[in-house]
Design a protein around this motif. Structure first.
Motif, PDB file in Angstrom:
ATOM      1  N   GLY A 150       0.814  -1.209   0.000  1.00 27.77           N
ATOM      2  CA  GLY A 150       0.000   0.000   0.000  1.00 27.77           C
ATOM      3  C   GLY A 150       0.847   1.258   0.000  1.00 27.77           C
TER       4      GLY A 150
ATOM      5  N   LYS B 164      -5.963  -2.049  -1.930  1.00 27.80           N
ATOM      6  CA  LYS B 164      -4.748  -2.297  -1.143  1.00 27.80           C
ATOM      7  C   LYS B 164      -3.633  -1.341  -1.571  1.00 27.80           C
ATOM      8  N   ARG B 165      -3.465  -1.144  -2.893  1.00 26.35           N
ATOM      9  CA  ARG B 165      -2.435  -0.225  -3.396  1.00 26.35           C
ATOM     10  C   ARG B 165      -2.671   1.190  -2.888  1.00 26.35           C
ATOM     11  N   GLN B 166      -3.929   1.594  -2.818  1.00 22.03           N
ATOM     12  CA  GLN B 166      -4.278   2.946  -2.390  1.00 22.03           C
ATOM     13  C   GLN B 166      -4.381   3.061  -0.866  1.00 22.03           C
ATOM     14  N   SER B 167      -4.214   1.962  -0.156  1.00 24.07           N
ATOM     15  CA  SER B 167      -4.300   1.929   1.312  1.00 24.07           C
ATOM     16  C   SER B 167      -5.608   2.517   1.822  1.00 24.07           C
TER      17      SER B 167
END
Length: 119
Positions: A23, A60-63
């Motif tokens: 993230g 998930k990548r962008q948290s």
């Protein structure tokens, strides 16, 4: 055919677990703002759907923590999706702004929306 779907679904989940993205790191106040904005989002999904996995990976990548609803195993969530969005198709992102709901169905559109709003 059902057996093949089960096996492929488990394989998709395993690969997603093994190769999960990291993230983005934000300052605490920026993360709090992102969490506050994400409170207005709900993702209706099936756990092993590859398009749903694609959207969850972007989350998930962008948290961001978006509420997840299982439209396959939860009858209440399935009914909400049918009544609100008009059809039982996943992934579907429910966006609530100023009391107004928008239902977004295509995974690529959802990913683009998340990138625009949270990147």
């Amino acid at each position: 055919m059902k057996f093949i779907r089960i096996i492929l679904g488990k394989l998709i989940l395993l690969l997603n677990f093994v190769f999960r993205p990291s993230g983005v790191k934000r300052a605490p106040d920026a993360q709090q703002a992102a969490d506050e904005k994400a409170k207005d989002l709900t993702l209706y999904q099936f756990e092993a759907c590859p398009f749903c996995v694609k959207v969850r990976r972007e989350m998930k990548r962008q948290s961001i923590n978006v509420a997840l609803k299982d439209a396959k195993n939860d009858e209440v969530a399935r009914q909400e999706l049918l009544e609100g969005g008009g059809r039982v198709k996943v992934p579907c992102l429910k966006i609530t702004k100023h009391g107004e709901e928008t239902w977004m169905y295509e995974s690529s559109d959802i990913v683009a929306y998340l990138q625009k709003e949270f990147a």
